[in-house]
Enzyme design. Structure first.
Site, PDB file in Angstrom:
ATOM      1  CG  HIS A 122     -15.900  58.236 -68.057  1.00  0.00           C
ATOM      2  ND1 HIS A 122     -16.156  57.561 -66.885  1.00  0.00           N
ATOM      3  CD2 HIS A 122     -16.978  58.009 -68.857  1.00  0.00           C
ATOM      4  CE1 HIS A 122     -17.326  56.959 -66.966  1.00  0.00           C
ATOM      5  NE2 HIS A 122     -17.853  57.220 -68.153  1.00  0.00           N
ATOM      6  CG  ASP A 159     -23.085  58.429 -66.745  1.00  0.00           C
ATOM      7  OD1 ASP A 159     -23.324  59.171 -67.708  1.00  0.00           O
ATOM      8  OD2 ASP A 159     -22.611  57.281 -66.870  1.00  0.00           O
ATOM      9  CG  HIS A 161     -20.774  53.934 -67.882  1.00  0.00           C
ATOM     10  ND1 HIS A 161     -21.732  54.431 -68.748  1.00  0.00           N
ATOM     11  CD2 HIS A 161     -20.513  52.666 -68.295  1.00  0.00           C
ATOM     12  CE1 HIS A 161     -22.036  53.505 -69.652  1.00  0.00           C
ATOM     13  NE2 HIS A 161     -21.320  52.429 -69.387  1.00  0.00           N
ATOM     14  CG  ASP A 243     -25.298  56.383 -69.069  1.00  0.00           C
ATOM     15  OD1 ASP A 243     -25.634  56.916 -67.988  1.00  0.00           O
ATOM     16  OD2 ASP A 243     -24.129  56.394 -69.477  1.00  0.00           O
TER      17      ASP A 243
END
Length: 308
Positions: A122, A159, A161, A243
Site C-alpha cells: 500500500h 491480497d 486489499h 486476508d
C-alpha cells in the site's frame, strides 16, 4: 535447487497499538508454522537509501526516518503507526525482497519467501498507508530490472486489499506487469478494471464480497494466467497476502487454505514455463492468525515442491 526463507527477528520490533490487526503476533505465527520445514534460512539485511530511491524519492525516505518516535508509538494516518524500530523493520522487509531477487538470479535458490513486516503493497511514491512504509514488491521488481538487466518482471498480488502502492510505483514501468485481485468494494477503494497503467501494464481483477475460491479460480484461469503467459516474465514476484481467507476479520472473501495452495501452484507452473522457475514471494496481509499461518505454510510448501 532449494526454497529459501528470508526473515529477521528485528521485524518483531515494529510495534502497533493494542488491538491493531497488523501486530507482532502475525509474524510470530507465520514463523512458527514454517519452523519444521526444510528451508534454506537467511537473515534479512536492510535496504539502503540508494535502493529505496528506485521507487521512493529521498525526501520521502527522510520523512519516514524522521517520523519514527524515540519512545512509544506515533500515528502516520488512521491505520499506519510507527514505533522505535519501525524504520529498521521496514528497511529489512525491503532489503529481504532485494536479497531474494539476488538469490534466485544468482542460482542460490529456486524461489524465496520473505517472512517480514511491515507489509509494503500500500505504500505509494510519497505516501505511507495501510500499515505500509516502503513498497517491497515494487522495489524487488525494479532491482531485478535495473540491476540484473531483466526485460520483463511480473508482480502478482492476491491480497484481499488492492495493492494501490505497487500499482502507483510501477504505473510508468513498461518492463513490468502488475496483476492484482482484490475484493471490491473495500478499502482503499482503488483497483477498478479501467486502471491499466501508463503502458497497459496493470491488470485489476475485482472480486465481489462473499465470493469464494470458485470465483477466484475462474478469474485467474480466464484472465490473469493468459495475460501472464503472454507477457512471459523472466521473474515472478508474488505479493502474498492471506486476508482473502474466509476467517479474516478485515474483509469478506471466502478463500480456503486450498485456494491459496492452488493459486501458488498455478503461478509456480507459469514461472517454470517462462522464468526458469524463479519466484520471489513477500508476505503482505492476513489478520486471522490461524488462517494466516495455515495459508502461509501451504504457500511455502508449494514453493518447496516447485523448487525441488
Amino acid at each position: 535447487m532449494t526454497t529459501a526463507l528470508i526473515t529477521h527477528a528485528d521485524c518483531l520490533e515494529h510495534v502497533t497499538p493494542d488491538g491493531h490487526p497488523e501486530r507482532v503476533a502475525r509474524l510470530e505465527h507465520v514463523l512458527h508454522a514454517l519452523q519444521a520445514l526444510d528451508l534454506h534460512r537467511v537473515t534479512a539485511r536492510e535496504a539502503t537509501d540508494e535502493e529505496l530511491r528506485r521507487v521512493h524519492p529521498q525526501r520521502y525516505i527522510d520523512r519516514i526516518v524522521a517520523a519514527e518516535p524515540g519512545q512509544g508509538i506515533a500515528q502516520l494516518d488512521a491505520d499506519t503507526w510507527m514505533s522505535r524500530g519501525s524504520v529498521r523493520a521496514a528497511r529489512l522487509a525491503a532489503g529481504a525482497g532485494i536479497q531474494a531477487v539476488d538469490m534466485v538470479m544468482g542460482g542460490e535458490a529456486q524461489n524465496v519467501f520473505c517472512a517480514t513486516r511491515p507489509p509494503g503493497h500500500h505504500a505509494e511514491t510519497e505516501t505511507p498507508m495501510g500499515f505500509c512504509l516502503f513498497g517491497t514488491a515494487a522495489l524487488a521488481a525494479k532491482h531485478a530490472l535495473d540491476v540484473h538487466g531483466l526485460e520483463r518482471v511480473a508482480v502478482v498480488d492476491f491480497d484481499v486489499h488492492h495493492g494501490n502502492g505497487t500499482q502507483d510505483l510501477l504505473w510508468n514501468e513498461a518492463r513490468s506487469l502488475f496483476i492484482t485481485s482484490q475484493q471490491m468494494p473495500l478499502w482503499p477503494g482503488t483497483g477498478r478494471p479501467e486502471e491499466r497503467g501508463a503502458h497497459d501494464n496493470v491488470m485489476n481483477l475485482p472480486l465481489p464480497p462473499e465470493s469464494g475460491g470458485a470465483e477466484m479460480r475462474a478469474r485467474y484461469e480466464n484472465d490473469a494466467f493468459p495475460r501472464l503467459r503472454d507477457f512471459a516474465p523472466e521473474l515472478l514476484i508474488i505479493s502474498a497476502g492471506f486476508d482473502a481467507h474466509q476467517d479474516d476479520p478485515l474483509a469478506n472473501l471466502n478463500w480456503t487454505v486450498d485456494d491459496f495452495r492452488w493459486v501458488t501452484r498455478a503461478l509456480c507452473d507459469i514461472a517454470a514455463e517462462t522464468a526458469g522457475g524463479r519466484v520471489v514471494s513477500t508476505l503482505e496481509g492476513g489478520y486471522d492468525l490461524a488462517g494466516l499461518s495455515a495459508s502461509a505454510k501451504a504457500h511455502v510448501e508449494v514453493l518447496m515442491e516447485a523448487g525441488s
